[in-house]
Every structure is written in C-alpha cells, then in structure tokens.
Scaffold this active site. Structure first.
Site, PDB file in Angstrom:
ATOM      1  N   HIS A  66      36.763 -42.110 -48.395  1.00  0.00           N
ATOM      2  CA  HIS A  66      36.415 -43.450 -47.928  1.00  0.00           C
ATOM      3  C   HIS A  66      37.565 -44.426 -48.171  1.00  0.00           C
ATOM      4  O   HIS A  66      37.340 -45.641 -48.230  1.00  0.00           O
ATOM      5  CB  HIS A  66      35.150 -43.948 -48.636  1.00  0.00           C
ATOM      6  CG  HIS A  66      33.929 -43.158 -48.314  1.00  0.00           C
ATOM      7  ND1 HIS A  66      33.013 -42.762 -49.255  1.00  0.00           N
ATOM      8  CD2 HIS A  66      33.482 -42.649 -47.139  1.00  0.00           C
ATOM      9  CE1 HIS A  66      32.045 -42.056 -48.683  1.00  0.00           C
ATOM     10  NE2 HIS A  66      32.309 -41.979 -47.399  1.00  0.00           N
ATOM     11  N   HIS A  67      38.804 -43.901 -48.314  1.00  0.00           N
ATOM     12  CA  HIS A  67      39.925 -44.827 -48.532  1.00  0.00           C
ATOM     13  C   HIS A  67      40.141 -45.702 -47.307  1.00  0.00           C
ATOM     14  O   HIS A  67      40.686 -46.793 -47.392  1.00  0.00           O
ATOM     15  CB  HIS A  67      41.214 -44.053 -48.883  1.00  0.00           C
ATOM     16  CG  HIS A  67      41.878 -43.389 -47.725  1.00  0.00           C
ATOM     17  ND1 HIS A  67      41.367 -42.233 -47.152  1.00  0.00           N
ATOM     18  CD2 HIS A  67      43.000 -43.694 -47.011  1.00  0.00           C
ATOM     19  CE1 HIS A  67      42.154 -41.879 -46.151  1.00  0.00           C
ATOM     20  NE2 HIS A  67      43.143 -42.736 -46.045  1.00  0.00           N
ATOM     21  N   LYS A  72      35.992 -39.749 -39.941  1.00  0.00           N
ATOM     22  CA  LYS A  72      36.165 -39.186 -38.589  1.00  0.00           C
ATOM     23  C   LYS A  72      36.304 -37.678 -38.673  1.00  0.00           C
ATOM     24  O   LYS A  72      37.029 -37.164 -39.525  1.00  0.00           O
ATOM     25  CB  LYS A  72      37.447 -39.771 -37.968  1.00  0.00           C
ATOM     26  CG  LYS A  72      37.619 -39.406 -36.514  1.00  0.00           C
ATOM     27  CD  LYS A  72      36.907 -40.388 -35.632  1.00  0.00           C
ATOM     28  CE  LYS A  72      36.856 -39.976 -34.186  1.00  0.00           C
ATOM     29  NZ  LYS A  72      35.899 -38.913 -33.904  1.00  0.00           N
ATOM     30  N   LYS A  96      45.139 -35.217 -42.170  1.00  0.00           N
ATOM     31  CA  LYS A  96      45.582 -35.262 -40.767  1.00  0.00           C
ATOM     32  C   LYS A  96      45.675 -36.711 -40.284  1.00  0.00           C
ATOM     33  O   LYS A  96      46.688 -37.128 -39.714  1.00  0.00           O
ATOM     34  CB  LYS A  96      44.577 -34.477 -39.918  1.00  0.00           C
ATOM     35  CG  LYS A  96      44.947 -34.288 -38.484  1.00  0.00           C
ATOM     36  CD  LYS A  96      43.915 -33.432 -37.766  1.00  0.00           C
ATOM     37  CE  LYS A  96      43.893 -32.010 -38.295  1.00  0.00           C
ATOM     38  NZ  LYS A  96      43.046 -31.114 -37.498  1.00  0.00           N
ATOM     39  N   LYS A 108      33.551 -34.247 -41.462  1.00  0.00           N
ATOM     40  CA  LYS A 108      33.318 -33.048 -40.639  1.00  0.00           C
ATOM     41  C   LYS A 108      31.836 -32.734 -40.654  1.00  0.00           C
ATOM     42  O   LYS A 108      31.138 -33.003 -41.642  1.00  0.00           O
ATOM     43  CB  LYS A 108      34.100 -31.854 -41.183  1.00  0.00           C
ATOM     44  CG  LYS A 108      34.423 -30.812 -40.129  1.00  0.00           C
ATOM     45  CD  LYS A 108      35.544 -31.289 -39.211  1.00  0.00           C
ATOM     46  CE  LYS A 108      35.894 -30.281 -38.140  1.00  0.00           C
ATOM     47  NZ  LYS A 108      37.028 -30.712 -37.321  1.00  0.00           N
ATOM     48  N   SER A 364      40.903 -39.512 -29.918  1.00  0.00           N
ATOM     49  CA  SER A 364      39.585 -40.015 -30.318  1.00  0.00           C
ATOM     50  C   SER A 364      39.701 -41.437 -30.849  1.00  0.00           C
ATOM     51  O   SER A 364      38.831 -42.277 -30.613  1.00  0.00           O
ATOM     52  CB  SER A 364      38.978 -39.112 -31.396  1.00  0.00           C
ATOM     53  OG  SER A 364      38.386 -37.972 -30.822  1.00  0.00           O
TER      54      SER A 364
END
Length: 473
Positions: A66-67, A72, A96, A108, A364
């Site tokens: 949650h930085h 995503k 990534k 994920k 995205s």
C-alpha cells in the site's frame, strides 16, 4: 505453479529480493515491510451450476503493498491457483509498477477453476459473485484495488466485473476505473490487447541496441536478422512474436503445450496462428519440422528466447542446455533461481519478467487515467495537430516549389489516434525502465545479473516512498 518438488514461487521471489537487498542501504525493518504481503483475502463461495448442483469456489485477492494506491494486478482463472502463487504474483506487481514508474501498489487475484470446464453462463456467475465478495470487503475500487485480465481471463470477464461493481456502487462517477482490460465500448483503451507483447518487444529491442550488452554476448546491434524462439502462442507470445517478425527478426521456432515446431529460415507467425485455429495444433505446419517434445524448443540454438507461457519452465536441470544468448521473460517466473545461477555463469543475459512484461500494467494505467478523466486519448488534439501539420507542409512546398509525395504527406499530417498515443507511452516507459536498470547494473559491478539490478531499482523506489510517507515513527 507454486509448489513443485517443494518449490515455492513466493519463496523464489523472496530469494531474489533478499539477493538484491544486499545492494541497497535500507533499514532491515523497511526491507521486511517492502517484502511482506499487506493484505490477503482468501474466500470460498457457493455457485449453482447449470446442472443444478452447488459448487464451492476457492478464490483469492492479495494486496501486496500500500505504499501507493490503488493496488493493481490481474485475476487469473486456473486449476493450479493457490495462495502462494497469488502472493508471489502480487509482490512481483509491486516491483513491476515501481520499475516502470506506474504509481500503483501490487495486487493479484485468482479463482481456482479450469475455465474450459465451465459454460459461459457458469463463468459469468462465478466472476460476478467473486466481484461481489471483493466489494463486500473493499478489495476493489478505482481508488482501492484495480484488477485486470490475466491467465484464463480477458475482456469479457472484465466487462462482467465492471457491470457488477457499478450495480453495487450506483452513482460512483469513476466506477469504470474499478478494473482495466475492458472492451473499448465499456471504457477500455485501444492498444491494451497487444500491450504486453509489444512491451516485451520494446524492452528486448532496447537491450539489443546497447553496444556494451551486445559485445558481452557476441551479437551485432539491433533486432533485424536475430533468430528468435517464442514459447507460448497466447495473447502475449503471439503479439511478441509478431512484433519481432515485423522488425526483421526470424522466428525460427514456436512452442505450445501440444508441441513445438521449427524452421531455420523463419516461420510466418500469422500463418502458424491460423493453422492452429483450424487444426487445433501448431504441429505439422507446412514447411516446418516438429520437435520431439514441446520443451525441446527451449534448448534449440537461437539468439533470443522468449518464454511466454508458464512458470518454472527453465530450471537448474535444463538451463545448461539452453543456447540462447538473450532470454526475455514474457511469462511470470519462467526461470527458477537455480536457472539464474546457471545463466550468470554462462554469461547469458536474462531480461527479467518483473519489468519486461509490464506492458499490460502500463497500458492498464493509461486506461485507468482515461476512465478518471472521462475523455478518449487524442480527442482534444488530433484535428488541431493534423491542421497544423498540413499548414506546415503547404508552406514548405510553397517555399521550395517541390511537392511531398502523397504517402509522406499522409504520414506527416497524421494526428495521433488513441492507439498511437498508447503505443508511444508504452515505448517511452519500456525504454526508460530498461535504461534505469542497466545504469544501476553499471553503477555496481557486484550486481550479478539484470534481475538483481531490476530488484534493486524497485526496492529503492518503494523504500523511498515509504520513507517519504513517514510511516515509520
């Protein structure tokens, strides 16, 4: 594939992280926080099947970091889905996104089903129920957690998710941004479908344009003429192979789960794709030879190998037989840590998955921004650019007394469509990320490989975010 012969996918990611952490100066506590999965949602829910029976579905959503928010990451439908795998993929998403400068935390999701064994109506019910479960626990939303397609899912499933979300959150103005990879008609962005394969091409091309890297592996600069093997002819592998072919590379072998084929003079990717559609297999393609086993293609002599199918396909056992000079990881985790050690000793350049297949999340991000801005890319400037370019050409023609050819005229006048801007943004992202990783590698000669350099870049960026947030009193 999270546990094969006691092998943990998440453990492998942690191992790579720890190796890279030695080349950073962060406090051990910050490193532990970066490495840990922040939130893990494991769920079971019942769905009535077409034959009337009730099946209990196992599913997961992991928010690794949650930085930055939202989190995503894709949702995969596969019989092999388990918590270890989803945790590993979520953590890779954190690194990534950091490497390619996309301001998301990693996430994920996964549903433990083989989608081929369910009807479309059953898949829709499962997807919609999964979305409802995520909404209940606040594990989905344009500012919270934004899923996307992954293995076994696509535009159809994303359309079901956004429709379910909007039904449960009526009046939320940015609701379309709750998920990406949607059909264009449902708020998707043009260029998303080919994004991962195109990103792989841009990343490998940039490495191949670096004289010091090409000298190290003994290859000439550039993509043209390179012998390329691609494993996987799904969305990612197909587009990667196609872009390599368009750039003048020779696709000398293609592999899929049913088998693999080769032709040293080059295969026509679209022709193979059509052959597979009609025959159900890439085998026995006209003018090509079949390999005895599909994994034999990984060991065939080539310049560039793109494993774009499954995890752990190259390990300590078969890595010594892999002849490629450059390996571009199209899939998530196609190499084990043992394989990495082999390739470091051989001098093989491994371009790591954690940034090379970031084309999907990059585009995205563009889709998410489009949903928040409520306007299509290019709509505001396309005609202005075309009119201005046409005026410039007419002035040049008038001053020189010469005419630009019709083809060149069309090319110069052309104002950017949405897909042009998306491809341009992706190209910039992959070139910048590649250079950052190579620069880090050059700065510290102790770093053994490109994967470790990529992790160092990611850890430094995430660590800086945590430090600047001041969350460590």
């Amino acid at each position: 594939m999270s546990a094969t012969n006691g092998y943990s996918f998440f453990g492998a990611v942690e191992k790579s992280f720890d190796k890279a952490a030695n080349f950073t100066k962060w406090d051990p506590g910050i490193l532990e926080q970066i490495k840990a999965c922040n939130s893990i949602y494991s769920m079971r829910f019942p769905v009535r099947m077409d034959d009337g029976r009730i099946e209990v579905i196992e599913a997961y959503r992991v928010q690794h970091s949650h930085h930055k928010t939202p989190c995503k990451g894709g949702i995969r439908f596969a019989a092999e889905v388990n918590q270890d795998e989803v945790m590993a993929l979520a953590s890779l998403m954190t690194y990534k996104c950091a490497i390619v400068n996309v301001p998301f935390g990693g996430g994920k999701g996964g549903i433990k089903i083989n989608p081929k064994k369910y009807s479309v109506y059953e898949l829709e019910k499962i997807t919609r129920r999964y979305t409802a479960e995520l909404v209940k626990k606040n594990f989905i939303g344009p500012g919270t957690d934004v899923p996307a397609p992954d293995y076994g899912t696509g535009e159809r499933e994303m359309a079901w998710i956004v429709d379910t979300y909007m039904g449960l959150r009526p009046g939320e103005i940015d609701a379309l941004g709750c998920v990406t990879g949607k059909p264009v008609t449902q708020g998707g962005v043009r260029g998303r479908r080919e994004a991962t394969g195109l990103g792989i091409f841009y990343g490998v091309r940039e490495v191949c344009n670096m004289p010091e890297i090409m000298d190290r592996v003994g290859l000439p600069i550039g993509i043209a003429g390179k012998k390329v093997i691609v494993q996987g002819l799904g969305n990612v592998g197909y587009h990667a192979a196609k872009f390599f072919q368009q750039a003048g590379a020779k696709i000398i072998a293609l592999a899929e789960y049913e088998g693999a084929i080769r032709n040293d003079d080059g295969l026509d990717v679209d022709a193979v794709f059509e052959h597979r559609k009609t025959s159900g297999s890439i085998l026995n393609f006209a003018g090509a030879q079949n390999f005895a086993k599909n994994l034999d293609a990984l060991e065939y002599d080539c310049d560039i190998l793109i494993p774009a199918a499954l995890e752990n396909v190259i390990n300590g056992e078969n890595a010594p037989r892999v002849k490629a000079k450059i390996i571009g990881e199209g899939a998530n985790g196609p190499l084990t840590p043992e394989a990495d050690e082999v390739f470091v000793k051989k001098g093989t350049i491994v371009i790591p998955d954690m940034y090379l297949n970031a084309g999907g999340v990059t585009v995205s991000y563009f889709e998410w921004l489009k949903n928040l801005s409520h306007v299509r890319y290019g709509r505001m400037e396309k005609r202005f650019t075309e009119n201005m370019n046409a005026h410039i050409i007419s002035q040049i023609e008038e001053l020189t007394g010469k005419q630009v050819s019709e083809r060149e005229h069309q090319f110069i006048v052309h104002g950017p469509e949405e897909v042009d801007l998306v491809h341009s943004g992706l190209e910039e992202t992959m070139i910048t990320a590649t250079r950052e990783i190579i620069d880090e590698w050059k700065r510290n000669p102790q770093i053994p490989d490109m994967r470790t350099a990529a992790y160092v870049v990611a850890i430094n960026k995430v660590g800086t975010s945590y430090a600047e947030l001041g969350i460590f009193p």
